[in-house]
Design a protein around this motif. Structure first.
Motif, mmCIF file in Angstrom:
data_model
loop_
_atom_site.group_PDB
_atom_site.id
_atom_site.type_symbol
_atom_site.label_atom_id
_atom_site.label_comp_id
_atom_site.label_asym_id
_atom_site.label_seq_id
_atom_site.Cartn_x
_atom_site.Cartn_y
_atom_site.Cartn_z
ATOM 1 N N SER A 25 -1.602 -8.254 -1.952
ATOM 2 C CA SER A 25 -1.947 -8.907 -0.691
ATOM 3 C C SER A 25 -1.427 -7.762 0.396
ATOM 4 O O SER A 25 -0.430 -7.266 0.272
ATOM 5 C CB SER A 25 -1.240 -10.344 -0.464
ATOM 6 N N GLU A 36 -3.788 -11.022 4.438
ATOM 7 C CA GLU A 36 -5.026 -10.846 3.660
ATOM 8 C C GLU A 36 -4.472 -11.071 2.218
ATOM 9 O O GLU A 36 -4.044 -10.174 1.508
ATOM 10 C CB GLU A 36 -5.522 -9.635 3.650
ATOM 11 N N THR A 94 -7.239 -15.892 1.028
ATOM 12 C CA THR A 94 -7.948 -16.066 2.464
ATOM 13 C C THR A 94 -7.221 -14.904 3.302
ATOM 14 O O THR A 94 -6.241 -14.252 2.989
ATOM 15 C CB THR A 94 -7.533 -17.350 2.761
ATOM 16 N N SER A 95 -7.594 -15.099 4.641
ATOM 17 C CA SER A 95 -6.980 -14.435 5.555
ATOM 18 C C SER A 95 -6.698 -15.237 6.773
ATOM 19 O O SER A 95 -7.453 -15.888 7.148
ATOM 20 C CB SER A 95 -7.948 -13.105 6.124
ATOM 21 N N ASN A 125 -3.585 -16.145 10.298
ATOM 22 C CA ASN A 125 -2.454 -15.470 11.109
ATOM 23 C C ASN A 125 -1.502 -16.845 11.193
ATOM 24 O O ASN A 125 -1.793 -17.683 11.460
ATOM 25 C CB ASN A 125 -2.921 -15.095 12.576
ATOM 26 N N LYS A 139 -8.702 -17.297 9.670
ATOM 27 C CA LYS A 139 -9.922 -16.557 9.753
ATOM 28 C C LYS A 139 -10.912 -16.778 8.797
ATOM 29 O O LYS A 139 -12.213 -16.682 9.308
ATOM 30 C CB LYS A 139 -9.403 -14.999 10.140
ATOM 31 N N THR A 195 -5.891 -13.299 16.629
ATOM 32 C CA THR A 195 -5.551 -11.988 15.696
ATOM 33 C C THR A 195 -5.995 -10.786 16.565
ATOM 34 O O THR A 195 -6.023 -9.897 15.683
ATOM 35 C CB THR A 195 -6.398 -12.310 14.481
#
Length: 366
Positions: free
Chosen positions: A137, A170, A208-209, A211, A224, A287
């Motif tokens: 990650s 990420e 997933t990504s 913030n 995101k 982001t």
């Protein structure tokens, strides 16, 4: 298994007060393996049951130990007991002390494991850090932030991060076998969970990504891509509009949950229990710092200054407090503070007088 047998022998010698200094040291060395904790718990319970001690680790408290310990009056009563009863009472005291000592050892080893199986990352004011975790990650840690990663994730089949500040994640996919007795699911696999924990909630993801910012006694989450499940410590407020996105039953006592889908942006405070959904003016505004920019569109100057304080460690004094409610549009490079302050002064037509880390903001006289 050999180590487990050795631990049992050494632990029994410890309880019987026959262990040498070298054997106690060896016991601590063997206890370093976190996977032995459950076995150690079982050994302790077997030992207590064998000695007719009615005791449960879950119910251990110093109050219980103290209640079993003789007071001065009880001590005098013990002295007047027949020798046989006196010996039984003394044995009971020794067993209680042994129980407390055994739990103390396990607690100390648990503390040792926690300290030695985590890795800490920190950033100062005005700096970011790119991190590739051992599971693959990727994390970009924002300024003035701290993140702790559990490096023992492969053994415990769980990936956990503690976050103070802000970071963009990420998350990589990590698969793990599913233990299932059903023949048709015997070889099935599942994704190993990834959890980001803040003071207000935990963000539970598979791949997933997103913030996460945890500052000023609240946590801000922007998704995101992918899907995440947020689990709040105090219950989340509910509304009819949230029913489709909120998990039905509570996951645990005094906890509640809510799902986020791509583009969702929420802020939650565990103190006020206030949940706020944001409608973004720009799709990736939360982001923008990841790409090296600080973007604010139709944002209050007060909010902008709060974020700049978090990032650069500056304190702002407003000559005219009404300026705080001014709506501003700003695009600032994530550079050194001097560049940011110069661009702000030009764009907003303000004057910024700096004295160490304290900045006085004035309207520019025309």
């Amino acid at each position: 298994m050999r180590n487990l047998h050795k631990i049992k022998l050494l632990y029994e010698k410890y309880l019987n007060r026959t262990a040498t200094h070298e054997e106690v040291e060896e016991l601590f060395m063997l206890l370093r393996d976190r996977n032995q904790f459950q076995h150690i718990h079982n050994i302790m319970e077997d030992e207590w049951e064998r000695n007719d001690i009615d005791f449960s680790v879950e119910n251990l408290s110093w109050e219980k130990v103290r209640s079993e310990w003789p007071t001065e009056q009880k001590i005098s009563d013990v002295r007047e007991m027949p020798i046989e009863k006196h010996a039984i009472w003394s044995l009971k005291i020794r067993k209680i002390v042994a129980v407390a000592a055994g739990v103390l050892i396990a607690g100390m080893m648990l503390w040792w494991w926690t300290k030695t199986n985590t890795k800490e990352y920190r950033t100062g004011f005005g700096e970011t850090m790119e991190i590739v975790l051992s599971d693959g990650s990727r994390v970009l840690l924002n300024a003035n932030s701290k993140m702790t990663w559990n490096t023992n994730w492969q053994n415990i089949q769980e990936r956990t991060v503690q976050l103070e500040g802000e970071a963009f994640f990420e998350v990589s996919h990590q698969r793990m076998p599913v233990n299932n007795s059903s023949p048709d699911q015997k070889d099935s696999i599942s994704l190993m969970p990834f959890q980001v924990i803040t003071s207000d909630l935990s963000v539970n993801v598979l791949g997933t990504s997103f913030n996460v910012a945890s500052r000023r006694q609240k946590t801000d989450v922007f998704l995101k891509s992918g899907e995440v499940l947020l689990v709040a410590k105090p219950p989340l407020p509910r509304s009819k509009n949230d029913e489709k996105k909120t998990a039905g039953p509570s996951l645990a006592k005094h906890m509640d949950s809510i799902y986020l889908t791509p583009g969702d942006h929420i802020t939650y405070s565990g103190i006020t229990r206030a949940l706020e959904r944001h409608e973004e003016k720009l799709p990736d505004e939360p982001t923008s710092w990841v790409d090296g920019f600080l973007v604010y569109e139709n944002e209050k100057l007060e909010t902008v200054l709060q974020e700049l304080k978090d990032i650069y460690g500056k304190s702002f004094i407003m000559e005219d407090s009404t300026m705080l409610s001014r709506q501003v549009d700003l695009g600032l490079p994530y550079e050194d503070w001097y560049t940011v302050s110069e661009l702000m002064s030009l764009s907003l037509e303000i004057e910024m007088e700096e004295n160490n880390s304290e900045i006085t903001v004035k309207k520019l006289e025309k």
